[in-house]
Design an enzyme around this catalytic site. Sequence first.
Site, PDB file in Angstrom:
ATOM      1  N   GLN A  77       0.866  -1.196   0.000  1.00  0.00           N
ATOM      2  CA  GLN A  77       0.000   0.000   0.000  1.00  0.00           C
ATOM      3  C   GLN A  77       0.899   1.242   0.000  1.00  0.00           C
ATOM      4  OE1 GLN A  77      -3.231   0.742  -0.139  1.00  0.00           O
ATOM      5  NE2 GLN A  77      -3.991  -1.356  -0.227  1.00  0.00           N
ATOM      6  N   SER A  78       1.618   1.475  -1.069  1.00  0.00           N
ATOM      7  CA  SER A  78       2.614   2.542  -1.078  1.00  0.00           C
ATOM      8  C   SER A  78       2.039   3.845  -1.625  1.00  0.00           C
ATOM      9  CB  SER A  78       3.814   2.102  -1.926  1.00  0.00           C
ATOM     10  OG  SER A  78       4.623   3.208  -2.221  1.00  0.00           O
TER      11      SER A  78
END
Length: 335
Positions: A77-78
């Site tokens: 989840q960057s």
Amino acid sequence: MDLAAFPRRPYTNGPTPIQRLDRFSRALGADGPTVYIKRDDQLGLAGGGNKARKLEFLVADALARGADTLITCGGVQSNHCRLTLSAAAKEGLRCRLVLAESAPGAYRPEGNGNVLLYRLLGAERITTVPWGTDLLAALDQAGAQAETEGRRPYLIPLGGSNPLGALGYLACAQELLGQTRESALELQHIVLPVGSAGTLAGLLLGLRAGHSAIPVTGMTVLNPRAKAEATTLDLIRATERFLGCPVTVPADQVVCLDVYLGAGYTLPTAAMLEAVTLLARTEGILLDPTYTGKAMAGLVDLARSGRFKRGENVLFLHTGGAPGLYARPELFAGV
Ligand SMILES: Cc1ncc(COP(=O)(O)O)c(C=O)c1O
């Protein structure tokens, strides 16, 4: 320090606002500080956040070098990967991602939050690697692969945290000092989250180069204290060399508390849940569970324990990340 010599793409219109959080400050108690927030969550590109400032310099460099494909890396989840994709879309570049999975199968293409946005923003290829993989080596490999396909890749390291990326937060410090001067706001402290350390490194450099001695406390959300401080200092020194300037930031001014990290990166803490909920319900501002929620939990604790006191002005740098909320709705089921 004049940054005009560096090519830069403008991704945000004007400075991000600094807002006084009256209701939030009151909720911290009558003896607490007055809290201000710098809204870097309102930076440009999809969803805002700190990486937009770094990408202004990194993507300008990619374009100057004639690159046609950006390749970067991050966790599943960057926020950094989302913003790199957004910049690539805006510039007409392709973009590939290397994602480190905390556990096998952690990346699910049908996932929500930033993962949904990777698809929407047109990620050309997503490669997953196990947590703990040497991401620089994995990036190099993805770059070599792109070259065999006839591409001209430009590799952006984890979090955009190299000397060129750090210039984004050097510029932020200049912007902040201009704003506080103009409004005669005297800050006694700045608090922000620390991951790959480019934000803290650039900010400290910019403040000290601008002759400001405001103490800055980073709340590390990724590495333990010693590693976070060493990584930050290494990047500060590399950026000073890159700029050809003398040592500007003494080593003892690099502070990264790990008290609020909890059991590890992305793992929730009760204090994070409380801080995210408190800011939402007193000011209508969203934080995220991985970075800003934990950093704000640190600010809340330092205010309640008397480290930040009445009469002091503490600025929280809101580095963005709220799209990450939508990936973890179950965390907030009980609030
Ligand atoms: C929302 C948010 N805040 C803070 C950080 C940490 O910034 P840095 O990696 O420059 O330390 C990140 C990094 O990914 C982020 O996404």
